[in-house]
Design a protein around this motif. Sequence first.
Motif, PDB file in Angstrom:
ATOM      1  N   GLU A 179       0.788 -13.744  16.395  1.00  0.00           N
ATOM      2  CA  GLU A 179       1.644 -12.888  16.008  1.00  0.00           C
ATOM      3  C   GLU A 179       0.372 -11.730  17.271  1.00  0.00           C
ATOM      4  OE1 GLU A 179       3.930 -12.120  15.237  1.00  0.00           O
ATOM      5  OE2 GLU A 179       4.783 -13.614  14.124  1.00  0.00           O
TER       6      GLU A 179
ATOM      7  N   GLY B 224       2.427 -14.307  24.230  1.00  0.00           N
ATOM      8  CA  GLY B 224       2.229 -13.705  22.970  1.00  0.00           C
ATOM      9  C   GLY B 224       1.774 -13.832  22.034  1.00  0.00           C
TER      10      GLY B 224
ATOM     11  N   GLY C 217      -4.942  -5.974  20.746  1.00  0.00           N
ATOM     12  CA  GLY C 217      -3.621  -5.364  20.390  1.00  0.00           C
ATOM     13  C   GLY C 217      -2.683  -6.443  21.664  1.00  0.00           C
ATOM     14  N   ASP C 218      -2.279  -5.740  22.397  1.00  0.00           N
ATOM     15  CA  ASP C 218      -0.605  -6.892  23.290  1.00  0.00           C
ATOM     16  C   ASP C 218      -1.912  -7.161  24.206  1.00  0.00           C
ATOM     17  OD1 ASP C 218       0.796  -5.852  21.024  1.00  0.00           O
ATOM     18  OD2 ASP C 218       1.140  -3.904  22.746  1.00  0.00           O
ATOM     19  N   THR C 219      -3.309  -7.043  24.494  1.00  0.00           N
ATOM     20  CA  THR C 219      -4.031  -7.671  25.857  1.00  0.00           C
ATOM     21  C   THR C 219      -4.276  -9.432  25.744  1.00  0.00           C
ATOM     22  OG1 THR C 219      -4.001  -5.886  26.247  1.00  0.00           O
ATOM     23  CG2 THR C 219      -5.692  -7.799  27.771  1.00  0.00           C
TER      24      THR C 219
ATOM     25  N   LEU D 195       4.449  -7.106  26.830  1.00  0.00           N
ATOM     26  CA  LEU D 195       2.925  -7.429  27.932  1.00  0.00           C
ATOM     27  C   LEU D 195       1.991  -6.701  28.930  1.00  0.00           C
ATOM     28  CD1 LEU D 195       2.129 -11.287  26.623  1.00  0.00           C
ATOM     29  CD2 LEU D 195       1.221  -9.249  25.886  1.00  0.00           C
ATOM     30  N   ARG D 196       0.856  -5.856  29.045  1.00  0.00           N
ATOM     31  CA  ARG D 196       0.825  -5.089  29.701  1.00  0.00           C
ATOM     32  C   ARG D 196      -0.452  -5.619  31.275  1.00  0.00           C
ATOM     33  NH1 ARG D 196      -2.977  -2.584  28.824  1.00  0.00           N
ATOM     34  NH2 ARG D 196      -3.763  -3.461  25.736  1.00  0.00           N
TER      35      ARG D 196
ATOM     36  N   TYR E  76       6.231  -3.063  18.131  1.00  0.00           N
ATOM     37  CA  TYR E  76       5.800  -4.314  19.571  1.00  0.00           C
ATOM     38  C   TYR E  76       5.998  -3.627  21.248  1.00  0.00           C
ATOM     39  CZ  TYR E  76       7.203  -7.690  22.981  1.00  0.00           C
ATOM     40  OH  TYR E  76       6.379  -8.527  23.831  1.00  0.00           O
TER      41      TYR E  76
END
Length: 791
Positions: free
Chosen positions: A205, A59, A174-176, A22-23, A19
């Motif tokens: 997720e 997220g 991804g995490d975006t 977040l960016r 994990y």
Amino acid sequence: MALERLRDDIARQSPDLDYAPLRVEIAPVNGDTDLRHGVIGRSTELSRLQGLLDRTTRGHGAVAVIRGISGMGKTTLASAVIEDGTRRGMPSAWSGQPADVREPPMWAWLRIIRRLAERADPPALERARAMAPNIFGAPSGHETTPPVHTTAGYVESRFEAPAEIASVIARLIGDTPTIVVLDDLHRADKASRAVLDVVTGSLQEIPLLIVVTWQDGAADRPLRPRVFDRLLSRSDVVVIGLGPLSDDASADLVRAETGVQATPVFVESLQRRTGGNPFYIRELVRLLHSQGHLHPTTTEVEIDGMPDAVVGVVRRRMSDLRGRTREALGVAGMMGVTVESRLLADVLQTTRKDLRGRLAPACRFGLLSVSTDWPQRYWFSHDVVREVAASEYPPDRKKLAHARIARTYAGLADTAGYDRAIAAAEHAWRAGGELEPEVASDLLDTAVRLSVSRSEYAEVAELTERALEMTRRLPEGDSRLERQARYWRQRASVLAVLRGHGSEDATAALTNAFDAGLAMSGNSGFTAAVALRCALLVTTANYAEAGALGEGLLTLYAGTGDPIAGAAGYYNRAVAAFMAGDLDAALRAADDLVDEVPAQTQDNILSFDVRVFGVAAEVYALRGDVDRARAVAQNGIDIARARGNGFAAAILSVNLLQVSAIVGDVAGTGHAAAELITDLQQVSGTADLLGSAHLIQAWARALEPGGPDTTSQIRDALLEHTAGGTRIFVPLYLMLLAEAEAEHGHLEQARSTLHRAAMTARASGERVWEQRLPARRGIRPAGNRLTESTG
């Protein structure tokens, strides 16, 4: 395989699976989103979607389904979500499903992948390339966009597994926090829907908001309902239904598109025309405004048809239907928004089973819905769809179709229902020479009779015009003349109500009724015409002529027992006696009418046996028996309403109000007049009655303790009362004006008005008021009241 790699990553506990925060920095959002996006009337829906955007930035992904019929703003709302996400710094991808192009399986997701790849971080893109190198071409650290040479066959052979596509999308995101829009997903292929099913299962997720738009058919059900329920009717999917705009939202949309602040009455008209559909509203008001038909004072949509953009949308949806389906749809469109399947099958001369087969594609396309109850019905998703379906029917076959519809209605036992009778008459008229004149005349005759019974005077005026033209095709003889005499008499009656008792149109129609009645071998047509003439003479204060004709009708009644002659004769005798001041004779004539003449319930235009209650009520009022006067008037109102005779009830309601004016009772009279005015505004052809109600209301307000000076309003109301040629009760109303003038200190005007009342009463023959006028000629101020002279 992608799944195998993912399994290996899990087994090796690859750092790629760790994990990471977040960016994306989330920008604050203006809460007034509906105005900012130009999405009007959808603030609640936008707020729900904003909540899902917030969830995604934390997220956790989500699926939102925006559903509604065509034109409700689904795509516009989805665009607003993209715009909000862009302000927050969220990347997005959009894929629409074309209506007329068959795409390879999962092609919608290929577009999504390409768009996401354009914006993905290099490491994420490299991971996706490694997972599915063929879809991106040869791996290279310098290549950032997928090649354009990818073919349908390539996608089918390499991307058959929905799970693989879901994994590629997860790697690209991804995490975006990201937004994906699948527009018009109801058109998508099975494989594309399967990808969505897989992605939805992992959104807890993945920071991905998927916005789906799905079109509804009719009856508030989505197109392809079983597919929709299987895919999207689940607890983790947010479904947002778009219904019609409210009146306020429609007014806001009109102002946004044209700069015009529409009147509430115009908005109501617009809502009726468009069903609150934003696309229809937008296109229609643009057209109205460009043609100079929309202003701040506009109250009605003054153009026929719908804008080309709206019609074009419906035509494109119909273009894929087979000829037999379009034919059935066109005939259904001629029959109305809702059509019984058995009637439509009879018109098409087919079975109901065959009809179901013909119309099934139209139901699948959302143009029609079908009920499951009995009798089974089809209904169009919107009146615009019906209009287009009817307009697309071959013009050279329309008259024949109208004739078949009219014959089908004529063969029904329940044709006497008002709405169906009006529809049958309309089809008979439009059929022209394709329909037998006897059938057409019978259908029009039924419609006229029912319209008369319901006091639908504007409808009667149009129907009698058509019926008279239709009678020219009938064989000559008494049957034809009887119809013509009756139609001309009915037409004269309603034109007198709608355009004024002294109007040229009403007079000409009455002359034609006389001519047709005289040409008959019998005298029933002539008698009815004379009776109508009497009614018009009373309204215009020609009491001497009306009385003479009435006595002649009573002579005819004594010899023939004709109830029309008897009712008209006694009514005119009662009115003539009342206006002459012979109250005893007026009551005797009223009693004779009620006791001796059979009730006439078929013709609500004349209704002398009901209107005579008003004469009796005013006799009792002049005698000072107020309670009995009001009871008699109310009795007449109750009888009129029981017969469905709104016009007679309106006349008697004014008579009830006049009782208060005759006895000088102002307590509660203003309030009663206000309520009556509201009721009269719902009844056609009551301009003179409205004038009476307005006048008595203003008089009562003027004489109430501390009441305002309403003399100018009384004068305006008197003009309203007499505008159409009505002259009855003018002396009484002048007397009320004089009382108001004296009450507010205009004593010279009051004396002048009373003198005018006396002259008018003498000239018209309304001598009954002269018994009250002398008491008001000697006016003197006494607390600004009219008082009787003492010498």
